[in-house]
Design a protein around this motif. Structure first.
Motif, PDB file in Angstrom:
ATOM      1  N   SER A 107       0.827  -1.205   0.000  1.00 44.91           N
ATOM      2  CA  SER A 107       0.000   0.000   0.000  1.00 44.91           C
ATOM      3  C   SER A 107       0.866   1.262   0.000  1.00 44.91           C
ATOM      4  O   SER A 107       0.480   2.284  -0.568  1.00 44.91           O
ATOM      5  CB  SER A 107      -0.946   0.005   1.200  1.00 44.91           C
ATOM      6  OG  SER A 107      -0.223  -0.055   2.410  1.00 44.91           O
ATOM      7  N   GLU A 108       2.051   1.191   0.598  1.00 44.22           N
ATOM      8  CA  GLU A 108       2.968   2.333   0.585  1.00 44.22           C
ATOM      9  C   GLU A 108       3.516   2.560  -0.826  1.00 44.22           C
ATOM     10  O   GLU A 108       3.691   3.704  -1.251  1.00 44.22           O
ATOM     11  CB  GLU A 108       4.105   2.110   1.583  1.00 44.22           C
ATOM     12  CG  GLU A 108       3.618   2.074   3.025  1.00 44.22           C
ATOM     13  CD  GLU A 108       4.715   1.700   4.010  1.00 44.22           C
ATOM     14  OE1 GLU A 108       5.880   2.113   3.821  1.00 44.22           O
ATOM     15  OE2 GLU A 108       4.409   0.988   4.982  1.00 44.22           O
ATOM     16  N   VAL A 109       3.777   1.486  -1.536  1.00 41.23           N
ATOM     17  CA  VAL A 109       4.224   1.598  -2.930  1.00 41.23           C
ATOM     18  C   VAL A 109       3.101   2.195  -3.771  1.00 41.23           C
ATOM     19  O   VAL A 109       3.330   3.085  -4.592  1.00 41.23           O
ATOM     20  CB  VAL A 109       4.648   0.225  -3.494  1.00 41.23           C
ATOM     21  CG1 VAL A 109       5.072   0.355  -4.947  1.00 41.23           C
ATOM     22  CG2 VAL A 109       5.755  -0.398  -2.655  1.00 41.23           C
ATOM     23  N   ASN A 110       1.891   1.735  -3.551  1.00 37.00           N
ATOM     24  CA  ASN A 110       0.733   2.252  -4.272  1.00 37.00           C
ATOM     25  C   ASN A 110       0.581   3.755  -4.030  1.00 37.00           C
ATOM     26  O   ASN A 110       0.306   4.520  -4.967  1.00 37.00           O
ATOM     27  CB  ASN A 110      -0.519   1.488  -3.843  1.00 37.00           C
ATOM     28  CG  ASN A 110      -1.688   1.696  -4.771  1.00 37.00           C
ATOM     29  OD1 ASN A 110      -1.520   2.006  -5.946  1.00 37.00           O
ATOM     30  ND2 ASN A 110      -2.884   1.516  -4.247  1.00 37.00           N
ATOM     31  N   LEU A 124      -1.091  -2.677 -10.356  1.00 33.78           N
ATOM     32  CA  LEU A 124      -2.446  -2.490 -10.878  1.00 33.78           C
ATOM     33  C   LEU A 124      -3.158  -3.820 -11.104  1.00 33.78           C
ATOM     34  O   LEU A 124      -4.365  -3.921 -10.916  1.00 33.78           O
ATOM     35  CB  LEU A 124      -2.428  -1.671 -12.168  1.00 33.78           C
ATOM     36  CG  LEU A 124      -2.106  -0.188 -11.999  1.00 33.78           C
ATOM     37  CD1 LEU A 124      -1.991   0.496 -13.355  1.00 33.78           C
ATOM     38  CD2 LEU A 124      -3.130   0.505 -11.116  1.00 33.78           C
ATOM     39  N   ARG A 125      -2.399  -4.856 -11.479  1.00 33.69           N
ATOM     40  CA  ARG A 125      -3.005  -6.185 -11.646  1.00 33.69           C
ATOM     41  C   ARG A 125      -3.577  -6.683 -10.317  1.00 33.69           C
ATOM     42  O   ARG A 125      -4.656  -7.253 -10.275  1.00 33.69           O
ATOM     43  CB  ARG A 125      -1.975  -7.185 -12.178  1.00 33.69           C
ATOM     44  CG  ARG A 125      -1.787  -7.114 -13.675  1.00 33.69           C
ATOM     45  CD  ARG A 125      -1.019  -8.304 -14.224  1.00 33.69           C
ATOM     46  NE  ARG A 125       0.420  -8.217 -14.153  1.00 33.69           N
ATOM     47  CZ  ARG A 125       1.185  -7.372 -14.824  1.00 33.69           C
ATOM     48  NH1 ARG A 125       0.636  -6.481 -15.616  1.00 33.69           N
ATOM     49  NH2 ARG A 125       2.487  -7.397 -14.727  1.00 33.69           N
ATOM     50  N   THR A 168      -5.751  -2.474   1.862  1.00 30.11           N
ATOM     51  CA  THR A 168      -5.806  -3.475   2.935  1.00 30.11           C
ATOM     52  C   THR A 168      -5.721  -4.881   2.362  1.00 30.11           C
ATOM     53  O   THR A 168      -4.970  -5.722   2.862  1.00 30.11           O
ATOM     54  CB  THR A 168      -7.108  -3.315   3.754  1.00 30.11           C
ATOM     55  OG1 THR A 168      -7.121  -2.000   4.317  1.00 30.11           O
ATOM     56  CG2 THR A 168      -7.196  -4.347   4.861  1.00 30.11           C
ATOM     57  N   MET A 169      -6.448  -5.115   1.285  1.00 34.07           N
ATOM     58  CA  MET A 169      -6.463  -6.442   0.678  1.00 34.07           C
ATOM     59  C   MET A 169      -5.099  -6.821   0.104  1.00 34.07           C
ATOM     60  O   MET A 169      -4.618  -7.937   0.310  1.00 34.07           O
ATOM     61  CB  MET A 169      -7.546  -6.528  -0.400  1.00 34.07           C
ATOM     62  CG  MET A 169      -8.952  -6.526   0.181  1.00 34.07           C
ATOM     63  SD  MET A 169     -10.226  -6.477  -1.095  1.00 34.07           S
ATOM     64  CE  MET A 169     -10.095  -8.125  -1.766  1.00 34.07           C
ATOM     65  N   ILE A 170      -4.452  -5.891  -0.596  1.00 36.22           N
ATOM     66  CA  ILE A 170      -3.156  -6.248  -1.178  1.00 36.22           C
ATOM     67  C   ILE A 170      -2.095  -6.430  -0.094  1.00 36.22           C
ATOM     68  O   ILE A 170      -1.222  -7.275  -0.230  1.00 36.22           O
ATOM     69  CB  ILE A 170      -2.691  -5.269  -2.286  1.00 36.22           C
ATOM     70  CG1 ILE A 170      -2.508  -3.853  -1.762  1.00 36.22           C
ATOM     71  CG2 ILE A 170      -3.613  -5.323  -3.483  1.00 36.22           C
ATOM     72  CD1 ILE A 170      -1.888  -2.895  -2.777  1.00 36.22           C
TER      73      ILE A 170
END
Length: 141
Positions: free
Chosen positions: A28-31, A60-61, A76-78
């Motif tokens: 999530s930090e990378v996102n 993105l995938r 949260t999910m990733i």
């Protein structure tokens, strides 16, 4: 029209001090980095040593697979299902600061990669992307 220099230093086109992540950080930090900085590649480090690369398309995938939820739920999910090590490419393309723009162009044109890490004494000194090369080419006209 200026003549493109065959042996122009890679330092002419590379992004110095690129935004990086440590391999233990959350996806999530990378996102968030991709969203906030409008970049598409983030080198992954183990302390100071480059060990991988995450492309925005890789992330993105995962987000697409998370379905039609809000961004907080997707993050949260990733984070629960994947780590940076799961997603990053470990087959790094690297050059040294003594390399040329041509070296970078040849490396990136002959592969499926769109970024190369530039090293100095084994540590990351910068990054060159296909977009950097296109900008450089545009300046030549």
């Amino acid at each position: 029209m200026r003549l493109m220099k065959k042996h122009e230093s890679i330092q002419k086109v590379m992004t110095t001090s690129p935004i990086t992540v440590q391999k233990g950080q959350k996806l999530s930090e990378v996102n968030a980095i991709f969203r906030e900085h409008n970049i598409h590649h983030v080198p992954v480090l183990d302390h100071k040593k480059p060990v991988g690369m995450i492309a925005e398309a890789d992330l993105l995938r995962l987000i697409y697979d998370a379905g039609n939820t809000d961004s907080r739920m997707q993050d949260t999910m990733i984070d629960q299902q994947h780590t940076i090590s799961d997603v990053m490419t470990t087959e790094l393309k690297t050059l040294n600061t003594s390399s040329t723009v041509r070296d970078a162009a040849e490396l990136l044109s002959d592969s499926r990669y769109h970024s190369v890490i530039v090293l100095e004494n084994g540590n990351i000194a910068g990054i060159v992307t296909t977009t950097d090369l296109i900008h450089y080419l545009c300046e030549q006209f």
